[in-house]
Design a protein around this motif. Structure first.
Motif, PDB file in Angstrom:
ATOM      1  N   THR A 101      -2.567  12.887  -5.582  1.00 31.56           N
ATOM      2  CA  THR A 101      -1.216  12.556  -5.130  1.00 31.56           C
ATOM      3  C   THR A 101      -1.023  11.073  -4.822  1.00 31.56           C
ATOM      4  N   ALA A 102      -2.106  10.295  -4.742  1.00 28.29           N
ATOM      5  CA  ALA A 102      -1.984   8.875  -4.426  1.00 28.29           C
ATOM      6  C   ALA A 102      -1.787   8.018  -5.667  1.00 28.29           C
ATOM      7  N   SER A 147       0.280   0.358   0.928  1.00 25.33           N
ATOM      8  CA  SER A 147      -0.448   0.788   2.120  1.00 25.33           C
ATOM      9  C   SER A 147      -1.056   2.169   1.925  1.00 25.33           C
ATOM     10  N   ALA A 148      -0.301   3.064   1.306  1.00 22.49           N
ATOM     11  CA  ALA A 148      -0.814   4.426   1.085  1.00 22.49           C
ATOM     12  C   ALA A 148      -1.973   4.422   0.091  1.00 22.49           C
ATOM     13  N   TRP A 149      -1.907   3.572  -0.912  1.00 24.60           N
ATOM     14  CA  TRP A 149      -2.970   3.455  -1.915  1.00 24.60           C
ATOM     15  C   TRP A 149      -4.262   2.969  -1.264  1.00 24.60           C
ATOM     16  N   ALA A 157      -5.058   3.129   1.964  1.00 28.78           N
ATOM     17  CA  ALA A 157      -5.527   4.137   2.918  1.00 28.78           C
ATOM     18  C   ALA A 157      -6.198   5.309   2.217  1.00 28.78           C
ATOM     19  N   ALA A 158      -5.674   5.710   1.061  1.00 30.23           N
ATOM     20  CA  ALA A 158      -6.250   6.838   0.329  1.00 30.23           C
ATOM     21  C   ALA A 158      -7.680   6.546  -0.107  1.00 30.23           C
ATOM     22  N   GLN A 163      -3.639  -4.745   6.983  1.00 32.95           N
ATOM     23  CA  GLN A 163      -4.222  -3.405   6.910  1.00 32.95           C
ATOM     24  C   GLN A 163      -5.740  -3.483   6.756  1.00 32.95           C
ATOM     25  N   ASP A 223     -10.030   6.407   2.957  1.00 33.97           N
ATOM     26  CA  ASP A 223     -10.280   7.771   3.431  1.00 33.97           C
ATOM     27  C   ASP A 223     -11.252   8.509   2.504  1.00 33.97           C
ATOM     28  N   GLU A 268       5.023   0.050   1.224  1.00 34.84           N
ATOM     29  CA  GLU A 268       4.631   1.373   1.691  1.00 34.84           C
ATOM     30  C   GLU A 268       3.679   2.038   0.698  1.00 34.84           C
ATOM     31  N   TRP A 269       3.995   1.917  -0.605  1.00 37.21           N
ATOM     32  CA  TRP A 269       3.085   2.501  -1.587  1.00 37.21           C
ATOM     33  C   TRP A 269       1.738   1.790  -1.557  1.00 37.21           C
ATOM     34  N   THR A 271      -5.488  -2.969  -6.857  1.00 38.54           N
ATOM     35  CA  THR A 271      -4.112  -2.673  -6.480  1.00 38.54           C
ATOM     36  C   THR A 271      -3.168  -3.613  -7.216  1.00 38.54           C
TER      37      THR A 271
END
Length: 699
Positions: A255-256, A303-305, A307-308, A352, A311, A300-301, A289
């Motif tokens: 989903t990322a 940051s989510a990339w 973080a994924a 981040q 994680d 926002e995208w 990235t």
């Protein structure tokens, strides 16, 4: 022209108390980067990578006379650029550079054929490693790349007679070629400091391949290749860390992934972030990235990339991870791609990163793409200037880079209970007895001080910008260009002589010469000349460095048989000519060169062309116009020829100005006829791919 003093008058030997030639000098202990409890460790201190990616740095370090990406700054050689970048990196607290263990320009190929290497180019990588060592900068080196026609996946396919990308990952013959390259690199002994690459702690880690892609291949193709090659690399070099070097796309259903709400293009590229980094021989994970290329242009995208991957690396892979490449382009045609927009994305990414580093997450650092030294200019295909991705130290976007480096340095705390074991490497030799005028990086180098340094290529000469640097086995000499006076280390312009020279050229009506004439060799003591340190050129025609129109005219003045010049003001490139007839200078309305470029965006390859200037011809008024025109006719064109122009040439040739220039007073031996390297704007130019301002052909 005033020649430089004799070398014997300029050379000063080091003091008699200097250590004997080749004697080693003491150094601080050096350590391989290791991993302990999920952290990078340098000796017995935590190590957080803070740095950048650099394009064509091996070519620059080897002394390439030009770079096809960001240009060489004016009056700075490739090795000088390397020193400048490393000095500024050290001053700004950066500790890591990522680049290639191959080259990307065909003229400067490291591996010229399977198993055959250009030694001069390899010495460029030697030089880069040694300069980085001196400043405490660690290098991440990639063995190959998915993208580059030279040194990359396309070349391995070509060597094997294959075209399908899947063959790179599954063909045993290509696997053998790749393994041979790994062996050649890891077993290489540095000619400057005597270190085997596999034993040099300056190297932080190896990348197997930059951004592997295998579109439409069976699932697990890349992962299987990684497993095989990682085991091989670890056997060849057990000292260094190893990773893949991929974008970090997740498998289908991730989903990322970029564009996942509309398409599965990222998953279809063949990568699987988890599977590709699961081999026990892969020490840490990486991801890249590219918000613009992937058309996910929101903080926002991004940051989510990030973080994924942090994680997944921590919870699933249980390995450290680097954001190994990232950037935000600047595009004047896009109102959402300004320098201010870049700052937003860069600041967010580094904030981040710092936050996750402080929190002890698996993300250990971010490396931006890419750094431009002052004076570097992007290629025309990127619009010049800073181009799409270039970041100058003076840019606001460089501030978060430095801020994160400070965070990384502060977090580099001692590791409890650790006992450091320094790498067993030979200390550098002391070659100061060979230095010219006592200056480092002159004279000789190498473990036994037996390798001569070309100070003109290395950029350690003391010649003025208006002077030629002339290499010599014992050192170098400096000689002012025509139109300047001085000792070569300082050169003052003769304004009257330069004005006379500029007035001695004619280019009417459109400078569209019908006659290609013959090429004249570029003088080695003229502006625009560079030593061919990497053996890239097949002739001496054309400027090898960017030149102005006046510098081109000076070069013609210094070449006794030169009668005209062909010049492109956009590419700042010049060719010297003779035997061109100015009567026929009207052949067509000169057509602008178009430079082609390709770009990958969200899995699509986009091609576009941009203007790259005109090739225009300028004739010397003191040329022998009668001889040049006697044997030339332009069939099929009855109108347009202007025989009356010869009167102006004859008049100037008999004038005091021609006598002052004294260009053709002593008839030199005529150079052999040569096929014109440039058509002198005689036919409409086809679209070409811009490489650089080069000497063998217009680009």
């Amino acid at each position: 022209m005033v020649a430089a003093p004799a070398l014997a008058d300029r050379r000063l030997l080091a003091a008699s108390s200097t250590p004997a030639l080749g004697a080693t000098q003491p150094t601080e202990p050096e350590y391989f980067i290791t991993i302990k409890d999920g952290d990078f460790v340098n000796g017995c201190e935590l190590f957080f990578p803070a740095g950048w990616n650099q394009w064509e740095v091996v070519e620059a370090a080897g002394g390439a006379p030009y770079l096809s990406g960001a240009s060489l700054p004016a009056n700075l050689t490739g090795p000088g650029l390397v020193r400048e970048l490393l000095d500024r990196a050290q001053a700004n607290g950066l500790n890591t550079m990522r680049t290639w263990a191959f080259t990307v320009d065909e003229r400067f190929a490291l591996q010229t054929a399977p198993g055959e290497y250009n030694e001069a180019v390899f010495r460029g990588l030697d030089y880069l490693l040694d300069e980085a060592r001196q400043r405490g900068i660690k290098l991440i080196l990639a063995f190959t790349s998915n993208w580059t026609p030279v040194g990359g996946l396309p070349q391995y396919l070509e060597w094997a007679g294959e075209t399908a990308p899947v063959q790179f990952y599954t063909n045993p013959s290509i696997a053998s070629l790749f393994k041979a390259h790994v062996t050649a690199v890891t077993s290489r002994v540095n000619t400057i400091n005597g270190r085997r690459y596999s034993e040099d702690p300056t190297i932080f880690a190896w990348n197997l391949i930059n951004e592997p892609r295998c579109t439409g291949c069976p699932a697990g193709t890349i992962a299987a290749w990684v497993k095989e090659m990682a085991a091989f690399v670890k056997q060849a070099d057990p000292n260094h860390l190893l990773t893949v070097g991929e974008d970090g796309f997740f498998a289908a259903g991730g989903t990322a992934n970029p564009g996942v709400q509309y398409t599965e293009w990222a998953a279809e590229e063949g990568q699987d972030f988890i599977a590709d980094h699961s081999s026990p021989d892969i020490d840490f994970a990486t991801f890249h990235t590219w918000v613009d290329n992937w058309q996910e242009v929101t903080p926002e995208w991004q940051s989510a990339w990030i973080a994924a991957h942090a994680d997944a690396a921590e919870k699933t892979l249980k390995k450290p991870v680097l954001q190994e490449e990232f950037g935000k382009w600047v595009n004047e045609t896009d109102p959402d791609s300004t320098l201010a927009d870049r700052l937003v994305f860069m600041q967010a990414a580094y904030d981040q990163t710092s936050q996750l580093q402080r929190a002890g997450s698996a993300l250990k650092g971010s490396l931006f793409w890419q750094w431009y030294a002052d004076g570097q200019i992007a290629p025309l295909t990127e619009g010049g200037g800073r181009g799409l991705y270039g970041i100058y130290e003076s840019d606001a976007a460089f501030r978060p880079v430095v801020e994160n480096a400070a965070v990384a340095a502060k977090l580099s705390a001692p590791v409890a209970g650790c006992r450091p074991a320094g790498a067993d490497v030979p200390p550098p030799a002391n070659c100061s007895d060979t230095w010219v005028d006592g200056a480092p990086e002159t004279g000789m180098e190498g473990p036994t001080c037996a390798l001569p340094i070309n100070e003109c290529v290395r950029g350690t000469d003391t010649c003025a910008p208006e002077a030629a640097c002339l290499d010599d086995p014992e050192g170098f000499a400096c000689a002012c260009f025509w139109g300047y006076a001085g000792d070569g280390e300082t050169c003052a312009p003769d304004a009257a002589a330069l004005k006379t020279l500029a007035s001695a050229y004619w280019s009417e009506p459109e400078a569209g010469a019908c006659d290609p004439g013959a090429d004249v060799a570029w003088p080695s003591d003229a502006p625009g000349y560079r030593y061919d340190a990497l053996g890239a050129y097949t002739n001496d025609y054309g400027s090898r460095a960017n030149v102005s129109l006046l510098e081109c005219q000076i070069a013609c003045q210094m070449a006794p048989t030169c009668e005209s010049i062909t010049y492109n003001a956009v590419q700042e490139t010049c060719f010297l000519k003779r035997s061109q007839c100015p009567i026929y200078n009207f052949c067509y309305d000169p057509k602008e060169i178009m430079c082609n470029s390709t770009e990958s965006r969200a899995g699509e390859v986009i091609e576009y062309s941009i203007p790259c200037g005109f090739w225009l011809t300028y004739y010397r008024l003191d040329m022998d116009v009668d001889a040049a025109c006697a044997a030339f006719t332009y069939p099929g064109v009855a109108t347009g020829a202007n025989p009356d122009v010869v009167d102006g040439f004859r008049e100037f040739a008999a004038s005091p100005a021609a006598a002052e220039l004294d260009h053709f007073m002593i008839a030199p031996a005529v150079e052999p006829e040569a096929e014109a390297a440039v058509p002198a704007a005689t036919t409409p130019a086809a679209s070409v791919t811009l490489v650089a301002a080069s000497a063998d052909k217009p680009t």
